[in-house]
Scaffold this motif. Structure first.
Motif, mmCIF file in Angstrom:
data_model
loop_
_atom_site.group_PDB
_atom_site.id
_atom_site.type_symbol
_atom_site.label_atom_id
_atom_site.label_comp_id
_atom_site.label_asym_id
_atom_site.label_seq_id
_atom_site.Cartn_x
_atom_site.Cartn_y
_atom_site.Cartn_z
ATOM 1 N N ILE A 273 19.381 37.428 -14.977
ATOM 2 C CA ILE A 273 18.164 37.906 -14.315
ATOM 3 C C ILE A 273 18.479 38.340 -12.887
ATOM 4 O O ILE A 273 18.044 39.404 -12.426
ATOM 5 C CB ILE A 273 17.080 36.817 -14.324
ATOM 6 C CG1 ILE A 273 16.574 36.573 -15.754
ATOM 7 C CG2 ILE A 273 15.917 37.191 -13.413
ATOM 8 C CD1 ILE A 273 15.641 35.389 -15.881
ATOM 9 N N GLN B 183 16.480 32.926 -8.263
ATOM 10 C CA GLN B 183 16.719 31.993 -9.364
ATOM 11 C C GLN B 183 15.847 30.743 -9.213
ATOM 12 O O GLN B 183 15.269 30.254 -10.197
ATOM 13 C CB GLN B 183 18.195 31.605 -9.396
ATOM 14 C CG GLN B 183 19.123 32.740 -9.795
ATOM 15 C CD GLN B 183 20.583 32.361 -9.703
ATOM 16 O OE1 GLN B 183 20.949 31.481 -8.925
ATOM 17 N NE2 GLN B 183 21.426 33.009 -10.481
ATOM 18 N N VAL C 158 12.157 31.738 -10.013
ATOM 19 C CA VAL C 158 11.886 31.959 -11.437
ATOM 20 C C VAL C 158 11.637 30.618 -12.128
ATOM 21 O O VAL C 158 10.791 30.506 -13.025
ATOM 22 C CB VAL C 158 13.048 32.723 -12.100
ATOM 23 C CG1 VAL C 158 12.892 32.731 -13.615
ATOM 24 C CG2 VAL C 158 13.105 34.156 -11.590
ATOM 25 N N CYS D 48 6.322 38.419 -18.870
ATOM 26 C CA CYS D 48 7.648 38.069 -18.350
ATOM 27 C C CYS D 48 8.730 38.936 -18.984
ATOM 28 O O CYS D 48 9.665 39.387 -18.307
ATOM 29 C CB CYS D 48 7.958 36.602 -18.613
ATOM 30 S SG CYS D 48 6.950 35.417 -17.680
ATOM 31 N N GLY E 91 11.734 41.509 -9.700
ATOM 32 C CA GLY E 91 11.779 40.069 -9.486
ATOM 33 C C GLY E 91 10.428 39.504 -9.105
ATOM 34 O O GLY E 91 10.035 38.431 -9.576
ATOM 35 N N LEU F 8 8.191 39.295 -12.112
ATOM 36 C CA LEU F 8 8.601 38.201 -12.986
ATOM 37 C C LEU F 8 8.136 36.859 -12.433
ATOM 38 O O LEU F 8 7.647 36.000 -13.186
ATOM 39 C CB LEU F 8 10.121 38.193 -13.142
ATOM 40 C CG LEU F 8 10.714 37.054 -13.972
ATOM 41 C CD1 LEU F 8 10.156 37.058 -15.395
ATOM 42 C CD2 LEU F 8 12.242 37.148 -14.007
ATOM 43 N N VAL F 9 8.267 36.659 -11.126
ATOM 44 C CA VAL F 9 7.840 35.400 -10.516
ATOM 45 C C VAL F 9 6.339 35.205 -10.689
ATOM 46 O O VAL F 9 5.873 34.105 -11.033
ATOM 47 C CB VAL F 9 8.240 35.369 -9.025
ATOM 48 C CG1 VAL F 9 7.552 34.204 -8.316
ATOM 49 C CG2 VAL F 9 9.750 35.261 -8.872
ATOM 50 N N ARG G 88 5.632 34.387 -14.291
ATOM 51 C CA ARG G 88 6.031 33.011 -14.584
ATOM 52 C C ARG G 88 4.981 32.027 -14.071
ATOM 53 O O ARG G 88 4.719 30.999 -14.702
ATOM 54 C CB ARG G 88 7.381 32.711 -13.925
ATOM 55 C CG ARG G 88 8.556 33.332 -14.626
ATOM 56 C CD ARG G 88 8.970 32.550 -15.841
ATOM 57 N NE ARG G 88 9.619 31.303 -15.479
ATOM 58 C CZ ARG G 88 9.889 30.323 -16.333
ATOM 59 N NH1 ARG G 88 9.536 30.422 -17.598
ATOM 60 N NH2 ARG G 88 10.497 29.221 -15.930
#
Length: 468
Positions: free
Chosen positions: A44, A55, A58, A100, A106, A109-110, A113
């Motif tokens: 990712i 990281q 996430v 997701c 990024g 995605l966060v 999540r």
């Protein structure tokens, strides 16, 4: 929901078997998603950028909302009914999983999540509450043991599945796969025709707001301090705001009519001691395997599949032993198992200190993960039984939610502190510090259980959770 409880020696009825299947599958997807992400983090980061801070986010965006809303979800489960809340959680989890999977950046995605964590928060308390309201006595402990074994497999086997998808397809598939168990769970739930209206009441909105902002601000500061330092306004302001909101949260919980965190539950001895042990053990469980997985990939050079295969022995231990130790805890009491299990698991992490520049599976990794798997198998089912068995079944939803919130928040904080422990770049020295910290948390959890847990403590009467 109409309760159908059995005597300890009775075989499960058809209803109980279906309830157990629903409870396992609905929790499985939430636990799987929390574990499968670990081996995908390097891919990712390579695809979307962001390095260690991305990281951490996430992982923690999911844990922030999961930990913040799981308490509210416990209240929703008791107020509106376990089945209704499960339906909403499963559908929401499926939708957010797809968000997701198709994240273009990024940041997207966060955010996705975080939304996924909200849906996941609806799953675990309701599923455990179904078990508590359907089984009793030793049968309940055994059912929890089976639930622990099969949902615990998701936490350990997740890295293997994630590795297969990352190396053969794409990291995005780790989210797409969630749709399959969700569809199966919804199909089984349609066969549960029993009435489940819930108890009614009010929802603690202020508690949810203060709790979520408090956790988010605190975690943001812990993660970003490695980049900006604690003196930076970008870190200091969120930290102060988070701590103030957490203080407001606990104050609010003493004033609202139906708090999402009924502090009166902590008057029950095994409940508060068990949750303290939970915080220590699950803080280690979230942090240690994550650091091992990242180290094997980013420093030793393992592929995602190889890193995931490392934890297969632990998976087998959970599958074979959790039901056994859940039943033994129901027969002999949970204290011995809760004391010994975490200490055995800690030896697995300490064993990895013998690993040099290269990792031998047979010499270093296999003994470590076997010790970890056996220790975890001894611990988890007795821990859950001790905590939930100490409170009245009528408060199973909120009791389960509190325990799960404690475990998720503990993991959230330990992952957020990764930068403080290992530094901004994971190397051998930082990895050793991570192993020692993980082992210390496990040992502390065992000692707390040895000193504090009482065997055979009868379930308490319902605790007053409303203010007159």
């Amino acid at each position: 929901m109409t309760e159908s409880k059995t005597a300890p020696s009775a075989r499960m009825t058809s209803l109980q078997r279906r309830v157990l299947i629903v409870a396992i599958l609905s929790s499985f997807v939430a636990f799987l998603d929390g574990a499968v992400i670990n081996v995908a983090l390097p891919a990712i980061s390579e695809d979307l950028g962001g390095g260690l801070p991305l990281q951490q986010w996430v992982v923690d965006a999911y844990l922030v909302t999961l930990g913040s809303f799981i308490l509210l979800a416990g209240s929703l489960s008791d107020v509106f009914g376990r089945k209704r809340v499960l339906y909403v959680g499963l559908i929401g989890f499926g939708i957010t999983s797809l968000l997701c999977a198709f994240a273009p950046s990024g940041v997207f995605l966060v955010v996705a999540r975080g939304l996924q964590g909200i849906a996941g928060a609806l799953l675990v308390p309701s599923s455990l509450a179904l078990i508590i309201s359907t089984f009793s006595g030793a049968a309940q402990a055994k059912a929890i043991g089976r639930w622990t074994a099969l949902t615990g497999i998701a936490m350990i086997a997740g890295p293997l599945l994630g590795g297969i998808f990352v190396d053969t397809l794409s990291w995005r598939w780790i989210f797409v796969i969630n749709v399959l168990p969700i569809a199966v769970t919804l199909a089984v739930m349609l066969t549960l025709k029993q009435e489940d209206k819930g108890t009614g009441g009010h929802i603690d909105v202020y508690g949810a707001v203060f709790g979520s902002i408090g956790l988010a601000g605190t975690v943001y500061a812990l993660i970003e301090q490695g980049v900006y330092g604690f003196a930076s306004p970008r870190v200091l302001i969120p930290l102060v705001l988070g701590l103030l909101c957490l203080a407001a949260f606990f104050f609010t919980e003493t004033r609202v009519k139906q708090p999402m965190l009924p502090l009166g539950l902590f008057k029950v001895h095994n409940f508060w001691v068990g949750n303290l042990a939970t915080a220590l053990v699950y803080g280690a469980l979230a942090f240690g395997p994550l650091m091992v997985t990242l180290y094997l990939q980013q420093v030793i050079g393992f592929t995602a599949i190889q890193a995931g295969l490392v934890f297969i022995p632990s998976t087998l231990c959970m599958l074979l032993l959790s039901g056994l130790f859940g039943g033994l805890a129901g027969k002999y009491g949970p204290r011995l198992f809760m004391a010994v299990g975490p200490i055995i698991a800690s030896l697995g992490f300490l064993w990895l200190l013998t690993m040099g520049a290269e990792a031998s599976f047979w010499l270093h990794l296999l003994p470590a993960v076997l010790l970890f798997g056996v220790g975890l198998s001894i611990t988890v089912a007795p821990l859950t039984s001790a905590i939930l068995g100490a409170i009245h079944p009528a408060q199973a939803g909120i009791g389960s939610a509190v325990n799960n919130a404690v475990s998720r928040i503990a993991g959230l904080l330990t992952v957020a502190m990764a930068g403080l422990i290992v530094g901004q770049h994971l190397d051998r020295v930082g990895f050793d510090r991570a192993l020692i910290c993980t082992a210390a948390l496990m040992i502390a959890g065992g000692l707390v259980s040895a000193v504090g847990i009482r065997n055979r403590e009868p379930a308490a009467a319902p605790i007053q959770t409303t203010m007159d």
